[in-house]
Design a protein around this motif. Structure first.
Motif, short mmCIF file in Angstrom:
data_model
loop_
_atom_site.label_atom_id
_atom_site.label_comp_id
_atom_site.label_asym_id
_atom_site.label_seq_id
_atom_site.Cartn_x
_atom_site.Cartn_y
_atom_site.Cartn_z
N GLY A 79 65.61 62.85 58.41
CA GLY A 79 65.60 64.30 58.55
C GLY A 79 64.61 64.95 57.60
N LEU A 80 64.59 64.53 56.35
CA LEU A 80 63.64 65.10 55.40
C LEU A 80 62.20 64.74 55.75
N ALA A 81 61.98 63.53 56.25
CA ALA A 81 60.63 63.16 56.69
C ALA A 81 60.18 64.04 57.86
N LEU A 82 61.08 64.31 58.78
CA LEU A 82 60.74 65.20 59.90
C LEU A 82 60.48 66.62 59.41
N ILE A 83 61.27 67.09 58.49
CA ILE A 83 61.06 68.45 57.96
C ILE A 83 59.72 68.55 57.25
N ILE A 84 59.34 67.53 56.49
CA ILE A 84 58.03 67.54 55.83
C ILE A 84 56.91 67.54 56.85
N ALA A 85 57.04 66.73 57.91
CA ALA A 85 56.01 66.71 58.95
C ALA A 85 55.93 68.05 59.68
N ILE A 86 57.06 68.65 59.95
CA ILE A 86 57.06 69.96 60.62
C ILE A 86 56.48 71.02 59.70
N TYR A 87 56.77 70.95 58.41
CA TYR A 87 56.22 71.92 57.48
C TYR A 87 54.70 71.82 57.41
N ARG A 88 54.18 70.60 57.45
CA ARG A 88 52.72 70.43 57.43
C ARG A 88 52.07 71.02 58.67
N HIS A 89 52.77 70.98 59.79
CA HIS A 89 52.19 71.49 61.03
C HIS A 89 52.37 73.00 61.17
N TYR A 90 53.58 73.50 60.96
CA TYR A 90 53.89 74.92 61.18
C TYR A 90 53.82 75.77 59.91
#
Length: 103
Positions: A79-90
């Motif tokens: 979940g935290l890895a996905l949140i970091i990836a989403i933060y980098r994109h959005y």
């Protein structure tokens, strides 16, 4: 000895707080915290029912809790890895802004 229903009431309150946090928060990290609270409420139920069972020498409740903790740790890491990836994109962790699947 503390009665079983005290543990069940505490677990129900923890689960309700976690569910409210997961459904009402807009921050993705706080949604993950709510999910972790719900998993901890389930762990409390497992341990309470194991302890008050007719055969507490059998460690089935403890095995369920250990498995659940391992699942929760994996869920938090992914979940935290996905949140970091989403933060980098959005450039935000607001759940309402993440409505598109296209890159």
């Amino acid at each position: 000895m503390i009665p079983l229903y005290y543990y069940l009431i505490l677990a129900a309150v923890l689960f309700a707080v976690g569910l409210a946090g997961a459904l009402t928060r807009r921050n993705a990290i706080l949604v993950l915290v709510g999910i972790e609270l719900m998993l901890n409420a389930a762990n409390l139920n497992f341990i309470a029912f194991w302890r008050y069972s007719p055969d507490p020498e059998n460690l089935t409740g403890v095995m369920f809790v250990i498995f659940s903790i391992a699942i929760a740790a994996a869920e938090a890491a992914v979940g935290l890895a996905l949140i970091i990836a989403i933060y980098r994109h959005y450039k935000t962790v607001n759940v309402d802004k993440m409505d598109s699947l296209k890159g």
